[in-house]
Design an enzyme around this catalytic site. Structure first.
Site, PDB file in Angstrom:
ATOM      1  N   ASN A   1       0.844  -1.214   0.000  1.00 28.70           N
ATOM      2  CA  ASN A   1       0.000   0.000   0.000  1.00 28.70           C
ATOM      3  C   ASN A   1       0.870   1.252   0.000  1.00 28.70           C
ATOM      4  O   ASN A   1       0.535   2.242  -0.657  1.00 28.70           O
ATOM      5  CB  ASN A   1      -0.949  -0.006   1.197  1.00 28.70           C
ATOM      6  CG  ASN A   1      -2.210  -0.806   0.920  1.00 28.70           C
ATOM      7  OD1 ASN A   1      -3.041  -0.386   0.122  1.00 28.70           O
ATOM      8  ND2 ASN A   1      -2.334  -1.967   1.549  1.00 28.70           N
TER       9      ASN A   1
ATOM     10  N   HIS B   1      -8.183  -0.840   5.939  1.00 31.70           N
ATOM     11  CA  HIS B   1      -8.494  -2.087   6.641  1.00 31.70           C
ATOM     12  C   HIS B   1      -9.109  -3.070   5.653  1.00 31.70           C
ATOM     13  O   HIS B   1      -9.972  -2.684   4.851  1.00 31.70           O
ATOM     14  CB  HIS B   1      -9.462  -1.799   7.797  1.00 31.70           C
ATOM     15  CG  HIS B   1      -9.777  -3.020   8.593  1.00 31.70           C
ATOM     16  ND1 HIS B   1      -8.875  -3.578   9.489  1.00 31.70           N
ATOM     17  CD2 HIS B   1     -10.873  -3.818   8.616  1.00 31.70           C
ATOM     18  CE1 HIS B   1      -9.418  -4.667  10.023  1.00 31.70           C
ATOM     19  NE2 HIS B   1     -10.627  -4.829   9.515  1.00 31.70           N
TER      20      HIS B   1
ATOM     21  N   ARG C   1       4.927   1.942  25.846  1.00 32.06           N
ATOM     22  CA  ARG C   1       4.183   2.365  24.656  1.00 32.06           C
ATOM     23  C   ARG C   1       4.295   3.870  24.430  1.00 32.06           C
ATOM     24  O   ARG C   1       4.426   4.328  23.307  1.00 32.06           O
ATOM     25  CB  ARG C   1       2.720   1.970  24.845  1.00 32.06           C
ATOM     26  CG  ARG C   1       1.845   2.275  23.675  1.00 32.06           C
ATOM     27  CD  ARG C   1       0.406   2.345  24.161  1.00 32.06           C
ATOM     28  NE  ARG C   1      -0.524   1.864  23.158  1.00 32.06           N
ATOM     29  CZ  ARG C   1      -1.837   1.925  23.313  1.00 32.06           C
ATOM     30  NH1 ARG C   1      -2.355   2.397  24.429  1.00 32.06           N
ATOM     31  NH2 ARG C   1      -2.640   1.501  22.367  1.00 32.06           N
TER      32      ARG C   1
ATOM     33  N   MET D   1       0.452  -2.587  12.110  1.00 32.58           N
ATOM     34  CA  MET D   1      -0.264  -3.542  12.941  1.00 32.58           C
ATOM     35  C   MET D   1      -0.135  -3.217  14.438  1.00 32.58           C
ATOM     36  O   MET D   1      -0.024  -4.113  15.270  1.00 32.58           O
ATOM     37  CB  MET D   1       0.231  -4.960  12.654  1.00 32.58           C
ATOM     38  CG  MET D   1       0.097  -5.359  11.198  1.00 32.58           C
ATOM     39  SD  MET D   1      -1.556  -5.104  10.489  1.00 32.58           S
ATOM     40  CE  MET D   1      -2.364  -6.591  11.056  1.00 32.58           C
TER      41      MET D   1
ATOM     42  N   SER E   1     -11.695  -1.005   3.307  1.00 35.84           N
ATOM     43  CA  SER E   1     -12.236   0.295   3.726  1.00 35.84           C
ATOM     44  C   SER E   1     -11.099   1.236   4.104  1.00 35.84           C
ATOM     45  O   SER E   1     -10.103   0.801   4.686  1.00 35.84           O
ATOM     46  CB  SER E   1     -13.124   0.153   4.969  1.00 35.84           C
ATOM     47  OG  SER E   1     -14.112  -0.836   4.800  1.00 35.84           O
TER      48      SER E   1
ATOM     49  N   LEU F   1      -2.776   2.362  18.211  1.00 36.10           N
ATOM     50  CA  LEU F   1      -2.260   3.632  18.735  1.00 36.10           C
ATOM     51  C   LEU F   1      -3.162   4.129  19.863  1.00 36.10           C
ATOM     52  O   LEU F   1      -4.384   3.948  19.826  1.00 36.10           O
ATOM     53  CB  LEU F   1      -2.188   4.659  17.598  1.00 36.10           C
ATOM     54  CG  LEU F   1      -1.176   4.287  16.503  1.00 36.10           C
ATOM     55  CD1 LEU F   1      -1.413   5.109  15.236  1.00 36.10           C
ATOM     56  CD2 LEU F   1       0.254   4.459  16.992  1.00 36.10           C
TER      57      LEU F   1
ATOM     58  N   GLU G   1     -11.037   4.122  18.882  1.00 39.54           N
ATOM     59  CA  GLU G   1     -11.665   2.789  18.815  1.00 39.54           C
ATOM     60  C   GLU G   1     -11.079   1.999  17.642  1.00 39.54           C
ATOM     61  O   GLU G   1     -11.096   2.480  16.500  1.00 39.54           O
ATOM     62  CB  GLU G   1     -13.180   2.946  18.608  1.00 39.54           C
ATOM     63  CG  GLU G   1     -13.936   1.644  18.758  1.00 39.54           C
ATOM     64  CD  GLU G   1     -15.308   1.692  18.079  1.00 39.54           C
ATOM     65  OE1 GLU G   1     -15.799   0.626  17.675  1.00 39.54           O
ATOM     66  OE2 GLU G   1     -15.867   2.809  17.947  1.00 39.54           O
ATOM     67  N   LEU G   2     -10.551   0.820  17.898  1.00 34.96           N
ATOM     68  CA  LEU G   2      -9.868   0.027  16.875  1.00 34.96           C
ATOM     69  C   LEU G   2     -10.772  -0.200  15.658  1.00 34.96           C
ATOM     70  O   LEU G   2     -11.869  -0.754  15.790  1.00 34.96           O
ATOM     71  CB  LEU G   2      -9.442  -1.324  17.466  1.00 34.96           C
ATOM     72  CG  LEU G   2      -8.722  -2.264  16.493  1.00 34.96           C
ATOM     73  CD1 LEU G   2      -7.346  -1.738  16.133  1.00 34.96           C
ATOM     74  CD2 LEU G   2      -8.631  -3.664  17.058  1.00 34.96           C
ATOM     75  N   ASP G   3     -10.312   0.238  14.503  1.00 33.15           N
ATOM     76  CA  ASP G   3     -11.025   0.087  13.226  1.00 33.15           C
ATOM     77  C   ASP G   3     -12.446   0.658  13.297  1.00 33.15           C
ATOM     78  O   ASP G   3     -13.336   0.219  12.555  1.00 33.15           O
ATOM     79  CB  ASP G   3     -11.074  -1.396  12.796  1.00 33.15           C
ATOM     80  CG  ASP G   3      -9.678  -1.992  12.624  1.00 33.15           C
ATOM     81  OD1 ASP G   3      -8.772  -1.263  12.190  1.00 33.15           O
ATOM     82  OD2 ASP G   3      -9.500  -3.185  12.930  1.00 33.15           O
TER      83      ASP G   3
ATOM     84  N   ASN H   1      -6.447   5.097   8.001  1.00 30.95           N
ATOM     85  CA  ASN H   1      -6.055   3.677   7.997  1.00 30.95           C
ATOM     86  C   ASN H   1      -6.770   2.972   6.855  1.00 30.95           C
ATOM     87  O   ASN H   1      -7.872   3.362   6.464  1.00 30.95           O
ATOM     88  CB  ASN H   1      -6.463   3.022   9.325  1.00 30.95           C
ATOM     89  CG  ASN H   1      -6.047   1.562   9.402  1.00 30.95           C
ATOM     90  OD1 ASN H   1      -4.939   1.201   8.980  1.00 30.95           O
ATOM     91  ND2 ASN H   1      -6.924   0.711   9.914  1.00 30.95           N
TER      92      ASN H   1
ATOM     93  N   GLN I   1      -7.851  -3.854  -4.726  1.00 30.19           N
ATOM     94  CA  GLN I   1      -8.769  -2.727  -4.473  1.00 30.19           C
ATOM     95  C   GLN I   1      -8.187  -1.750  -3.456  1.00 30.19           C
ATOM     96  O   GLN I   1      -8.407  -0.547  -3.544  1.00 30.19           O
ATOM     97  CB  GLN I   1     -10.134  -3.247  -4.010  1.00 30.19           C
ATOM     98  CG  GLN I   1     -10.821  -4.116  -5.030  1.00 30.19           C
ATOM     99  CD  GLN I   1     -10.904  -3.437  -6.384  1.00 30.19           C
ATOM    100  OE1 GLN I   1     -11.298  -2.276  -6.485  1.00 30.19           O
ATOM    101  NE2 GLN I   1     -10.528  -4.146  -7.430  1.00 30.19           N
TER     102      GLN I   1
HETATM  103  C1  GAR Z   1      -3.213  -4.853   3.916  1.00 26.13           C
HETATM  104  O1  GAR Z   1      -4.109  -5.834   3.454  1.00 26.13           O
HETATM  105  C2  GAR Z   1      -3.903  -3.943   4.923  1.00 26.13           C
HETATM  106  O2  GAR Z   1      -5.247  -3.683   4.629  1.00 26.13           O
HETATM  107  C3  GAR Z   1      -3.783  -4.762   6.170  1.00 26.13           C
HETATM  108  O3  GAR Z   1      -2.490  -5.302   6.131  1.00 26.13           O
HETATM  109  C4  GAR Z   1      -2.109  -5.469   4.767  1.00 26.13           C
HETATM  110  C5  GAR Z   1      -0.793  -4.775   4.562  1.00 26.13           C
HETATM  111  O4  GAR Z   1      -0.280  -5.027   3.281  1.00 26.13           O
HETATM  112  N1  GAR Z   1      -3.997  -3.957   7.327  1.00 26.13           N
HETATM  113  C6  GAR Z   1      -4.548  -4.409   8.437  1.00 26.13           C
HETATM  114  O5  GAR Z   1      -4.895  -5.556   8.597  1.00 26.13           O
HETATM  115  C7  GAR Z   1      -4.693  -3.363   9.532  1.00 26.13           C
HETATM  116  N2  GAR Z   1      -5.574  -3.829  10.550  1.00 26.13           N
HETATM  117  P1  GAR Z   1       0.898  -4.137   2.710  1.00 26.13           P
HETATM  118  O6  GAR Z   1       1.993  -4.129   3.779  1.00 26.13           O
HETATM  119  O7  GAR Z   1       1.336  -4.871   1.477  1.00 26.13           O
HETATM  120  O8  GAR Z   1       0.358  -2.777   2.436  1.00 26.13           O
END
Ligand code: GAR
Length: 221
Positions: free
Chosen positions: A19, A115, A71, A96, A142, A99, A149-151, A113, A179
């Site tokens: 990404n 997800h 943290r 991952m 998304s 925060l 709140e997480l996601d 973010n 996508q």
């Molecule tokens: C992606 O699928 C992203 O949506 C997901 O990790 C992957 C990272 O791929 N993110 C999560 O699960 C966050 N909760 P990438 O390192 O190739 O971008």
């Protein structure tokens, strides 16, 4: 805007960084009117992603958050690195780490973010496996504003993909990832051009309240 003139982006990764590369390409091609100020990783698993960013000439930082480490110390280092690089918009791209509310509050409306699910469905981990196990007919990705709140922050954009008979976690993840590489640059482009913002009234696109997430149809390619 930063002293460098264009909006500065910090891209935070924990893995392979595809990404991040899609965002970098969109900046290069002018689809996002911004510059990547820094790419930051929090773990050694992201070393290849950081190397790929460095090859593109981007500034990179590894800020490792070791187990049991404080943290708030990690988050202070993270914020300092972003601020020093002149980043105004922080993009979690496969980052991952959850925060804290204090960190999120530093960047109101400036923390996004991506997800791998059609939020609010399947927050958290193993989204593809859970969608398959639930017998879903569709799945997706998304982009949302990050809150404490997480996601759970306001969803800006979603892309749907069909689930085919015989799909595996891997085949579905690959279809969703394609996508992701479309919608993250799309949303960041809207933010960078000032068309999209999080206001006290919620998400606004072109000065109008966004009543529902922007939907991108994968079949429309
Ligand atoms: C992606 O699928 C992203 O949506 C997901 O990790 C992957 C990272 O791929 N993110 C999560 O699960 C966050 N909760 P990438 O390192 O190739 O971008």
């Amino acid at each position: 805007m930063s002293s460098h003139g264009r909006l500065g982006l910090a891209v935070l990764i924990s893995g392979r960084g595809s990404n991040m590369l899609a965002l970098a390409q969109a900046c290069r091609e002018g689809r996002i009117d911004a510059r990547i100020a820094c790419v930051i990783a929090d773990r050694t698993e992201a070393a290849d992603g950081l190397a790929a960013a460095a090859e593109l000439g981007l500034e990179t930082r590894m800020i490792e958050a070791t187990a049991g480490a404080d943290r708030s110390r990690f988050e202070t280092a993270l914020a300092e690195a972003c601020d020093r690089a002149g980043a105004q918009l922080l993009l979690l791209a496969g980052f991952m780490r959850v925060l804290s509310a204090a960190f999120v509050a530093r960047y109101p409306g400036r923390l996004l973010n991506i997800h791998p699910s059609l939020l609010p469905k399947y927050k958290g981990l193993h989204t593809h496996r859970r969608a398959l196990e639930a017998g879903e007919r569709e799945h997706g990705a998304s982009v949302h504003f990050v809150t404490a709140e997480l996601d759970g922050g306001p969803v800006i954009c979603r892309a749907r993909v069909p689930i085919w008979p015989g799909d595996t976690e891997q085949s579905l993840a690959a279809r969703v990832l394609e996508q992701e590489h479309r919608i993250y640059p799309l949303v960041v482009g809207l933010m960078a051009s000032g068309r999209l913002a999080l206001t006290a009234n919620g998400i606004e696109l072109d000065g109008q309240a966004l009543q529902a997430p922007i939907e991108v149809d994968s079949a429309a390619e």
